[in-house]
Design an enzyme around this catalytic site. Sequence first.
Site, PDB file in Angstrom:
ATOM      1  N   ILE A 177       0.837  -1.206   0.000  1.00 27.05           N
ATOM      2  CA  ILE A 177       0.000   0.000   0.000  1.00 27.05           C
ATOM      3  C   ILE A 177       0.872   1.256   0.000  1.00 27.05           C
ATOM      4  CG2 ILE A 177      -1.863   1.213   1.219  1.00 27.05           C
ATOM      5  CD1 ILE A 177      -2.718  -1.645   2.190  1.00 27.05           C
TER       6      ILE A 177
ATOM      7  N   ASP B 154      12.048   1.805   4.741  1.00 24.95           N
ATOM      8  CA  ASP B 154      11.613   0.409   4.728  1.00 24.95           C
ATOM      9  C   ASP B 154      12.763  -0.468   5.207  1.00 24.95           C
ATOM     10  OD1 ASP B 154       8.994  -0.753   2.803  1.00 24.95           O
ATOM     11  OD2 ASP B 154      10.302  -2.162   3.874  1.00 24.95           O
TER      12      ASP B 154
ATOM     13  N   ASN C 183       9.264  -7.238   4.209  1.00 24.16           N
ATOM     14  CA  ASN C 183       8.181  -7.784   3.366  1.00 24.16           C
ATOM     15  C   ASN C 183       7.970  -6.874   2.158  1.00 24.16           C
ATOM     16  OD1 ASN C 183       6.136  -9.501   2.547  1.00 24.16           O
ATOM     17  ND2 ASN C 183       4.571  -8.451   3.765  1.00 24.16           N
TER      18      ASN C 183
ATOM     19  N   PHE D 148       2.869   3.101   7.442  1.00 26.14           N
ATOM     20  CA  PHE D 148       2.387   1.822   6.906  1.00 26.14           C
ATOM     21  C   PHE D 148       3.087   0.630   7.548  1.00 26.14           C
ATOM     22  CE2 PHE D 148       2.070   4.754   3.218  1.00 26.14           C
ATOM     23  CZ  PHE D 148       0.743   4.584   2.869  1.00 26.14           C
TER      24      PHE D 148
ATOM     25  N   SER E 119      -7.058  -0.839  10.246  1.00 27.51           N
ATOM     26  CA  SER E 119      -7.666  -1.968   9.538  1.00 27.51           C
ATOM     27  C   SER E 119      -9.077  -2.211  10.046  1.00 27.51           C
ATOM     28  CB  SER E 119      -6.819  -3.213   9.807  1.00 27.51           C
ATOM     29  OG  SER E 119      -7.507  -4.383   9.452  1.00 27.51           O
ATOM     30  N   ALA E 120      -9.911  -2.748   9.152  1.00 27.67           N
ATOM     31  CA  ALA E 120     -11.253  -3.168   9.555  1.00 27.67           C
ATOM     32  C   ALA E 120     -11.187  -4.283  10.586  1.00 27.67           C
ATOM     33  CB  ALA E 120     -12.020  -3.649   8.338  1.00 27.67           C
TER      34      ALA E 120
ATOM     35  N   TYR F 200      -2.812  -9.708  16.081  1.00 24.48           N
ATOM     36  CA  TYR F 200      -2.627  -8.675  15.050  1.00 24.48           C
ATOM     37  C   TYR F 200      -3.654  -7.554  15.250  1.00 24.48           C
ATOM     38  CZ  TYR F 200      -3.516  -6.435  10.575  1.00 24.48           C
ATOM     39  OH  TYR F 200      -3.768  -5.511   9.602  1.00 24.48           O
TER      40      TYR F 200
ATOM     41  N   LYS G 272      -3.243  -3.386  16.170  1.00 27.96           N
ATOM     42  CA  LYS G 272      -3.799  -2.254  15.412  1.00 27.96           C
ATOM     43  C   LYS G 272      -4.619  -1.343  16.326  1.00 27.96           C
ATOM     44  CE  LYS G 272      -2.095  -2.696  11.368  1.00 27.96           C
ATOM     45  NZ  LYS G 272      -1.464  -1.712  10.494  1.00 27.96           N
TER      46      LYS G 272
ATOM     47  N   ARG H 245     -16.904  -9.642   1.867  1.00 26.59           N
ATOM     48  CA  ARG H 245     -15.950  -8.596   2.245  1.00 26.59           C
ATOM     49  C   ARG H 245     -16.124  -7.389   1.350  1.00 26.59           C
ATOM     50  NH1 ARG H 245     -15.590 -11.949   5.454  1.00 26.59           N
ATOM     51  NH2 ARG H 245     -13.780 -12.892   6.460  1.00 26.59           N
TER      52      ARG H 245
ATOM     53  N   ASP I 213     -12.507 -16.455  10.823  1.00 23.58           N
ATOM     54  CA  ASP I 213     -13.098 -15.608   9.783  1.00 23.58           C
ATOM     55  C   ASP I 213     -14.501 -15.135  10.174  1.00 23.58           C
ATOM     56  OD1 ASP I 213     -10.996 -15.586   8.061  1.00 23.58           O
ATOM     57  OD2 ASP I 213     -11.910 -16.876   6.538  1.00 23.58           O
TER      58      ASP I 213
HETATM   59  N1  UFG Z   1     -10.754 -16.972   1.390  1.00 16.42           N
HETATM   60  C1  UFG Z   1     -10.947 -18.174   0.745  1.00 16.42           C
HETATM   61  N2  UFG Z   1      -9.846 -18.818   0.262  1.00 16.42           N
HETATM   62  C2  UFG Z   1      -8.579 -18.341   0.401  1.00 16.42           C
HETATM   63  C3  UFG Z   1      -8.397 -17.111   1.074  1.00 16.42           C
HETATM   64  C4  UFG Z   1      -9.509 -16.460   1.565  1.00 16.42           C
HETATM   65  O1  UFG Z   1     -12.076 -18.641   0.586  1.00 16.42           O
HETATM   66  O2  UFG Z   1      -7.623 -19.001  -0.049  1.00 16.42           O
HETATM   67  C5  UFG Z   1     -11.944 -16.229   1.874  1.00 16.42           C
HETATM   68  C6  UFG Z   1     -11.941 -15.976   3.366  1.00 16.42           C
HETATM   69  O3  UFG Z   1     -12.515 -17.063   4.043  1.00 16.42           O
HETATM   70  C7  UFG Z   1     -12.770 -14.700   3.430  1.00 16.42           C
HETATM   71  C8  UFG Z   1     -12.428 -13.969   2.142  1.00 16.42           C
HETATM   72  O4  UFG Z   1     -11.910 -14.969   1.269  1.00 16.42           O
HETATM   73  O5  UFG Z   1     -14.141 -15.006   3.409  1.00 16.42           O
HETATM   74  C9  UFG Z   1     -11.390 -12.875   2.311  1.00 16.42           C
HETATM   75  O6  UFG Z   1     -10.237 -13.408   2.944  1.00 16.42           O
HETATM   76  P1  UFG Z   1      -8.867 -12.586   3.021  1.00 16.42           P
HETATM   77  O7  UFG Z   1      -7.887 -13.442   3.740  1.00 16.42           O
HETATM   78  O8  UFG Z   1      -8.511 -12.080   1.670  1.00 16.42           O
HETATM   79  O9  UFG Z   1      -9.278 -11.317   3.861  1.00 16.42           O
HETATM   80  P2  UFG Z   1      -9.782 -11.222   5.372  1.00 16.42           P
HETATM   81  O10 UFG Z   1     -10.997 -10.372   5.336  1.00 16.42           O
HETATM   82  O11 UFG Z   1      -9.900 -12.521   6.043  1.00 16.42           O
HETATM   83  O12 UFG Z   1      -8.537 -10.514   6.002  1.00 16.42           O
HETATM   84  C10 UFG Z   1      -8.461  -9.134   6.005  1.00 16.42           C
HETATM   85  C11 UFG Z   1      -7.010  -8.652   6.091  1.00 16.42           C
HETATM   86  C12 UFG Z   1      -6.414  -9.004   7.427  1.00 16.42           C
HETATM   87  C13 UFG Z   1      -7.331  -8.590   8.538  1.00 16.42           C
HETATM   88  C14 UFG Z   1      -8.695  -9.215   8.312  1.00 16.42           C
HETATM   89  C15 UFG Z   1      -9.688  -8.883   9.384  1.00 16.42           C
HETATM   90  O13 UFG Z   1      -6.253  -9.212   5.062  1.00 16.42           O
HETATM   91  O14 UFG Z   1      -5.198  -8.310   7.553  1.00 16.42           O
HETATM   92  O15 UFG Z   1      -9.203  -8.724   7.079  1.00 16.42           O
HETATM   93  O16 UFG Z   1     -10.186  -7.596   9.203  1.00 16.42           O
HETATM   94  F1  UFG Z   1      -6.876  -8.996   9.731  1.00 16.42           F
END
Ligand code: UFG
Length: 337
Positions: free
Chosen positions: A12, A31, A35, A80, A124-125, A148, A152, A230, A294
């Site tokens: 970002i 930086d 990562n 960031f 973050s959300a 984590y 935040k 999401r 999740d």
């Molecule tokens: N998902 C899958 N398969 C995958 C990866 C994700 O089905 O291989 C699904 C997850 O179950 C979720 C959606 O895709 O329903 C989004 O998942 P992400 O991992 O992309 O995003 P998250 O919302 O879980 O995570 C984000 C940020 C994190 C933060 C989290 C909580 O990436 O840093 O939101 O707010 F902690």
Amino acid sequence: MRVLLTGGAGYIGAHTATVLAGRGHEIVLVDNFANAERDVPARLARLTGQAMTLIEADIRDTETLTAALRAHEVEAVIHFAALKAVGESEVDPLLYYDMNIIGTIRLLQAMRAANVGRIVFSSSATVYGQPDSAPVREDAPTRAENIYGRTKLVMEDLIRDLARTGPLRAAANLRYFNPVGAHPSAQIGEMPRGVPNNLMPYITQVATGLRPHLNVFGTDYPTADGTGVRDYIHVMDLAEAHALALEYIGAHDETLTLNLGTGTGISVLELVRAFERATGRPIPLHFAPRRPGDVASNYADPSLAARVLGWKARLNIEDMCRDAWRWQAAQAGINDI
Ligand code: UFG
């Protein structure tokens, strides 16, 4: 403004740097490349025509940060730099406390020493945990559901405390929903190390053939199609919001807390379909159990950012898929769209 970006070579940070440069701001990148790829600053220089100052340092190194803030007469910081893997944070909490919380304290000490009173912070959300309902407004209850997320929340509180008590004159805590996509040039983008945790990079790696299929985590959520919902937001829209927040706190001594999302909830299956439409690449699916921790559904009410900054996300889900894919295809040497 003269602005220092911690984590400026990261996903970002780098996209934000392109937008800031385009709006005439002068940028110092900090930086530690924990990562981020080493060629990002050179790519940024080519893309923007601005040779940005690069300081290779860890944010916990207060002396180096203080010297950089003074030497470049920095007026504001966009912070960031942080660790961001939920699973890893539960395995090694002290690492996350150290990098994220102690790191932010060290940065704030450097800012105080150099008399820099303005900060934009990558929140973050995740601070909403399992929201009671969506869309989520900024006044919804916050809760930490993993280490984590706790870091935040603490980082936001540190910044609010310092804005209230004086060392900071103005601050913007920006709560990102799910940033995806890449710069339209396909020169910079997200580069996860190892197996991606997040959905979009996983999908793009399936599309290149690097991974055989996408695991859809959970098909029995209380959502329209049973998969997780999401609020995906294009990283360039997010970058623009940072520029507007920076300019706002440059002009107003205020503390803001703002959601950055599109306001639209998209399910895993909807994202996969949008990706297939936008790129013409099929994504084989495996239906798998829910991923622990999740939430079913989390999307933003972004109306406060619209009112305060005049910002609204402009790019839609197909733009996000197309740009994520163009970047991944370029990385994989695939001559595609
Ligand atoms: N998902 C899958 N398969 C995958 C990866 C994700 O089905 O291989 C699904 C997850 O179950 C979720 C959606 O895709 O329903 C989004 O998942 P992400 O991992 O992309 O995003 P998250 O919302 O879980 O995570 C984000 C940020 C994190 C933060 C989290 C909580 O990436 O840093 O939101 O707010 F902690």
